[in-house]
Scaffold this motif. Structure first.
Motif, PDB file in Angstrom:
ATOM      1  N   ASP A  23     -11.020  38.229  10.835  1.00 11.84           N
ATOM      2  CA  ASP A  23     -10.313  39.105  11.764  1.00 11.84           C
ATOM      3  C   ASP A  23      -8.874  38.654  11.990  1.00 11.84           C
ATOM      4  O   ASP A  23      -7.980  39.484  12.215  1.00 11.84           O
ATOM      5  CB  ASP A  23     -11.039  39.144  13.112  1.00 11.84           C
ATOM      6  N   GLU A  24      -8.653  37.352  11.930  1.00 12.66           N
ATOM      7  CA  GLU A  24      -7.346  36.747  12.144  1.00 12.66           C
ATOM      8  C   GLU A  24      -7.128  35.681  11.072  1.00 12.66           C
ATOM      9  O   GLU A  24      -8.084  35.266  10.412  1.00 12.66           O
ATOM     10  CB  GLU A  24      -7.256  36.096  13.534  1.00 12.66           C
ATOM     11  N   PRO A  25      -5.886  35.226  10.873  1.00 15.64           N
ATOM     12  CA  PRO A  25      -5.674  34.147   9.906  1.00 15.64           C
ATOM     13  C   PRO A  25      -6.572  32.944  10.208  1.00 15.64           C
ATOM     14  O   PRO A  25      -6.815  32.609  11.367  1.00 15.64           O
ATOM     15  CB  PRO A  25      -4.190  33.805  10.094  1.00 15.64           C
ATOM     16  N   MET A  26      -7.064  32.301   9.136  1.00 17.01           N
ATOM     17  CA  MET A  26      -8.026  31.210   9.285  1.00 17.01           C
ATOM     18  C   MET A  26      -7.421  30.022  10.027  1.00 17.01           C
ATOM     19  O   MET A  26      -6.281  29.622   9.772  1.00 17.01           O
ATOM     20  CB  MET A  26      -8.527  30.762   7.916  1.00 17.01           C
ATOM     21  N   PRO A  33     -14.004  34.279  13.411  1.00 16.70           N
ATOM     22  CA  PRO A  33     -14.702  35.579  13.351  1.00 16.70           C
ATOM     23  C   PRO A  33     -14.377  36.317  12.052  1.00 16.70           C
ATOM     24  O   PRO A  33     -13.225  36.351  11.624  1.00 16.70           O
ATOM     25  CB  PRO A  33     -14.161  36.330  14.566  1.00 16.70           C
ATOM     26  N   ALA A  34     -15.409  36.907  11.446  1.00 20.92           N
ATOM     27  CA  ALA A  34     -15.206  37.607  10.178  1.00 20.92           C
ATOM     28  C   ALA A  34     -16.313  38.626   9.956  1.00 20.92           C
ATOM     29  O   ALA A  34     -17.442  38.439  10.422  1.00 20.92           O
ATOM     30  CB  ALA A  34     -15.182  36.611   9.019  1.00 20.92           C
ATOM     31  N   ALA A  35     -15.991  39.697   9.247  1.00 20.37           N
ATOM     32  CA  ALA A  35     -17.000  40.644   8.777  1.00 20.37           C
ATOM     33  C   ALA A  35     -17.549  40.120   7.461  1.00 20.37           C
ATOM     34  O   ALA A  35     -16.779  39.769   6.565  1.00 20.37           O
ATOM     35  CB  ALA A  35     -16.381  42.022   8.588  1.00 20.37           C
ATOM     36  N   ASP A 102      -8.364  36.746   3.926  1.00 15.02           N
ATOM     37  CA  ASP A 102      -7.525  36.881   5.117  1.00 15.02           C
ATOM     38  C   ASP A 102      -7.607  38.327   5.636  1.00 15.02           C
ATOM     39  O   ASP A 102      -8.258  39.181   5.017  1.00 15.02           O
ATOM     40  CB  ASP A 102      -6.089  36.432   4.825  1.00 15.02           C
ATOM     41  N   PRO A 103      -6.996  38.637   6.766  1.00 12.18           N
ATOM     42  CA  PRO A 103      -7.112  39.988   7.329  1.00 12.18           C
ATOM     43  C   PRO A 103      -6.590  41.094   6.408  1.00 12.18           C
ATOM     44  O   PRO A 103      -6.971  42.260   6.557  1.00 12.18           O
ATOM     45  CB  PRO A 103      -6.283  39.905   8.618  1.00 12.18           C
ATOM     46  N   GLU A 104      -5.743  40.744   5.424  1.00 11.02           N
ATOM     47  CA  GLU A 104      -5.230  41.730   4.475  1.00 11.02           C
ATOM     48  C   GLU A 104      -6.108  41.855   3.235  1.00 11.02           C
ATOM     49  O   GLU A 104      -5.783  42.608   2.307  1.00 11.02           O
ATOM     50  CB  GLU A 104      -3.802  41.364   4.049  1.00 11.02           C
ATOM     51  N   GLY A 105      -7.217  41.121   3.178  1.00 14.67           N
ATOM     52  CA  GLY A 105      -8.126  41.210   2.047  1.00 14.67           C
ATOM     53  C   GLY A 105      -7.802  40.281   0.898  1.00 14.67           C
ATOM     54  O   GLY A 105      -8.416  40.356  -0.165  1.00 14.67           O
ATOM     55  N   ARG A 106      -6.849  39.364   1.096  1.00 15.89           N
ATOM     56  CA  ARG A 106      -6.487  38.409   0.046  1.00 15.89           C
ATOM     57  C   ARG A 106      -7.311  37.143   0.183  1.00 15.89           C
ATOM     58  O   ARG A 106      -7.655  36.720   1.288  1.00 15.89           O
ATOM     59  CB  ARG A 106      -4.996  38.076   0.125  1.00 15.89           C
TER      60      ARG A 106
END
Length: 318
Positions: A23-26, A33-35, A102-106
Motif C-alpha cells: 500500500d505504501e513504500p516498503m 500492509p499489502a494486497a 511497490d505501490p506502482e506495481g514495480r
C-alpha cells in the motif's frame, strides 16, 4: 523426425507465486500492509501460457513435486491447453516465488525456492522425443548449468531461444552464447552477462548491449529496457521500439515473459523480424495491465491492435 502437434517446447520453471503489492513504500524491519495473491508462475510456464493465449501450441517441460502446488501447476496447464511433461518424476518440493511490489506495481524485492529446477542435467526419453519434434525450443536460465549446456549443445536440435530470467542466473549462459539462436534479456541481465556497470534504462544503452552480445555469437538478440521499450539485433540490423503509451500498470511481474511470448509468436507465425518487437511490446503491455502473467485479455487480435500503436525504427546495417 516424429511429427508433433506442438510448435515450441519450453523447458524451465513453473512455480507457485505469492505476489504482494504494498500500500505504501516498503519500510524494512516493519510489517508492511499489502494486497496478496497466489498464482501459477515461472518463466517457462508464463511464456507457455502466453503463447497458448496467442494461438500457439506449446509444450511445457518443467519439474514439480507430487504435492498440492504441483497439482495446481498441472491443473493450470490443463486449463490453458498447455501440454505438460514433469521432469522430476514427482520427487522433491515444488518451487515457489515471492515478489513484493511497490505501490506502482514495480518489483521491490523477490525470493525464490527453485532448487527442483536445478536437479536435472539432461532431457531424456519421451521428453526429449517430444521436444525434438517441435519447431523451436525456449530454455530459461532457472535450469542448471549442466542442463542448459546439454540442451543448447544437443545435436540436431531445433533453433533454441534462451531467456535470462535474472541477473544472478544469466551468467550461466556465458560460455554458450555462440550456440544460441535467440537471446532474450532485459537491460540489467545483459549488463550482468557482459560484466558491465548498470546504466539508466534507455534504447541507446540497450542497442549497445545487443551489439556487444551479438559479437559473442548469438544469431539474434532482444533486449528490453523497462518502460522505455526494446531493441532487436540480427544480421547487422537493429530495430528499436518504444513501449506502448498509456498503460495503467497493475503488476510488472511477468512483463518480460509476455514480451518473449509476443516475439516468439510473431516468429512462429513467420512474420518479418521488423514486427517482432511491436508484438512483444504489445503483449507485455497487456500483461502489466493485469494481475495475471497470462491474462484472458491477451490474444493475437489484441496484440495486433496494440502493435499498430507502436512505432518501430530500423538502424542502418552495420
Amino acid at each position: 523426425m516424429t511429427e508433433s502437434s506442438n510448435d515450441i517446447a519450453l523447458i524451465g520453471a513453473a512455480n507457485v507465486d505469492l505476489v504482494m503489492r504494498m500500500d505504501e513504500p516498503m519500510v524494512p524491519g516493519l510489517s508492511n500492509p499489502a494486497a496478496m495473491s497466489l498464482r501459477i508462475g515461472g518463466a517457462a510456464r508464463n511464456i507457455a501460457a502466453c503463447l497458448a493465449r496467442l494461438g500457439q501450441q506449446p509444450l511445457l517441460l518443467s519439474a514439480f513435486a507430487d504435492d498440492a502446488d504441483g497439482a495446481a501447476i498441472a491443473g493450470d496447464a490443463g486449463a490453458l491447453g498447455v501440454d505438460l511433461i514433469n521432469l522430476s518424476g514427482g520427487q522433491g518440493r515444488t518451487s515457489r516465488y515471492i515478489a513484493a511490489l511497490d505501490p506502482e506495481g514495480r518489483l521491490s524485492v523477490a525470493f525464490n525456492d527453485m532448487g527442483i529446477h536445478e536437479q536435472a542435467a539432461t532431457l531424456e526419453g519421451d521428453a526429449m522425443t517430444r521436444a525434438m519434434a517441435c519447431r523451436w525450443w525456449l530454455a530459461d536460465a532457472n535450469l542448471s548449468s549442466a542442463m542448459l549446456e546439454s540442451l543448447i549443445l544437443t545435436e540436431g536440435r531445433p533453433p533454441v531461444a534462451v531467456a535470462g530470467v535474472s541477473v544472478a542466473k544469466v551468467v550461466r549462459l556465458a560460455g554458450l552464447l555462440d550456440q544460441i539462436d535467440l537471446l532474450l534479456l532485459n537491460q540489467r541481465e545483459a549488463e550482468a552477462l557482459l560484466r558491465l556497470e548498470e546504466t539508466t534504462e534507455s534504447l541507446d544503452a540497450a542497442v549497445k548491449l545487443a551489439d556487444g552480445l551479438l559479437a559473442k555469437g548469438p544469431s539474434i538478440v532482444a533486449v528490453t529496457a523497462g518502460a522505455v521499450g526494446s531493441v532487436l539485433g540480427l544480421e547487422g540490423i537493429t530495430y528499436r521500439a518504444g513501449a506502448r503509451a498509456g498503460c495503467v500498470v497493475a503488476d510488472c511481474v511477468g512483463a518480460g515473459d509476455g514480451f518473449a511470448a509476443g516475439v516468439l509468436a510473431s516468429l512462429l507465425r513467420e512474420e518479418a523480424a521488423e514486427n517482432w518487437l511491436a508484438r512483444g511490446n504489445a503483449a507485455a503491455s497487456l500483461v502489466i495491465e493485469s494481475d495475471q502473467a497470462a491474462p484472458e485479455a491477451l490474444g493475437w487480435s489484441a496484440v495486433e491492435t496494440r502493435a499498430g500503436d507502436i512505432a518501430v525504427t530500423r538502424d542502418d546495417p552495420k
